[in-house]
Design a protein around this motif. Structure first.
Motif, short mmCIF file in Angstrom:
data_model
loop_
_atom_site.label_atom_id
_atom_site.label_comp_id
_atom_site.label_asym_id
_atom_site.label_seq_id
_atom_site.Cartn_x
_atom_site.Cartn_y
_atom_site.Cartn_z
N GLY A 100 0.82 -1.21 0.00
CA GLY A 100 0.00 0.00 0.00
C GLY A 100 0.85 1.26 0.00
N ILE A 101 0.18 2.39 0.17
CA ILE A 101 0.83 3.70 0.24
C ILE A 101 0.25 4.42 1.44
N ALA A 102 1.11 4.97 2.26
CA ALA A 102 0.67 5.70 3.44
C ALA A 102 -0.27 6.83 3.03
N LEU A 145 -9.00 9.97 -10.58
CA LEU A 145 -8.34 8.79 -10.06
C LEU A 145 -7.96 9.07 -8.62
N THR A 146 -8.39 8.20 -7.71
CA THR A 146 -8.06 8.36 -6.30
C THR A 146 -7.45 7.07 -5.76
N LEU A 147 -6.71 7.20 -4.68
CA LEU A 147 -6.08 6.06 -4.03
C LEU A 147 -6.57 5.97 -2.59
N SER A 148 -6.75 4.74 -2.11
CA SER A 148 -7.16 4.52 -0.73
C SER A 148 -6.67 3.14 -0.31
N GLU A 149 -7.01 2.76 0.91
CA GLU A 149 -6.62 1.43 1.40
C GLU A 149 -7.54 0.38 0.79
N ARG A 156 -5.91 0.53 -3.10
CA ARG A 156 -7.06 0.56 -3.99
C ARG A 156 -6.93 1.80 -4.87
N ALA A 157 -7.00 1.59 -6.19
CA ALA A 157 -7.06 2.69 -7.15
C ALA A 157 -8.47 2.70 -7.70
N ARG A 158 -9.14 3.86 -7.61
CA ARG A 158 -10.50 4.00 -8.13
C ARG A 158 -10.48 5.02 -9.26
#
Length: 163
Positions: A100-102, A145-149, A156-158
């Protein structure tokens, strides 16, 4: 080396302006991307809710989705790709079980040439343009485009695109 990276990005930027939007079958694009990742030996699960037609620049959108899926496969051993139709959008969600990414770094990775993987090996960390290009493509299509856990424990890339 920096010249090559910049030339690669500029070539992409120049090429996107020439491509006209056409009706794209996002389900078929997702299937092709998933199959390409499977060929690398990674476990990929694909779920698509029916047909997903929408207007897009086909090469640009395929590059966007490929960049996201390739990142997931590079950093995780398991990848899940989902395509869902919303009332006024198509959601493409790519999950992985990697590190993941912090949260405080998730926006930083969209800046050109930002790499979280600090080795100088371009095979393991790329050049820092994949997410930049992916978000540029999403926004050029009126989306984001957003990133989350991820529920898998990684990232997770949405990708949300209007239809």
């Amino acid at each position: 080396e920096m010249e090559q990276m910049i030339e690669g990005y500029l070539a992409f930027a120049r090429g996107e302006g020439d491509e006209e939007p056409v009706l794209v079958d996002f389900a078929a694009v997702l299937e092709e991307v998933a199959n390409n990742i499977r060929r690398t030996g990674k476990q990929v699960e694909l779920s698509v809710d029916g047909e997903l037609p929408g207007l897009a620049r086909p090469l640009a959108i395929k590059r966007c989705i490929t960049n996201l899926a390739a990142n997931a496969a590079r950093f995780g051993s398991r990848v899940e790709i989902a395509g869902k139709r919303r009332k006024r959008a198509i959601d493409i969600i790519i999950d992985d079980d990697g590190p993941g990414i912090a949260p405080d770094l998730r926006e930083d990775v969209f800046r050109p040439f930002v790499r979280l993987e600090q080795s100088r090996n371009r095979q393991t960390g790329g050049v820092g343009l994949g997410l930049t290009i992916a978000r540029d493509v999403a926004r050029a299509h009126g989306g984001n485009l957003t990133l989350s856990e991820s529920p898998l424990g990684g990232l997770r890339a949405r990708l949300r695109l209007p239809i």
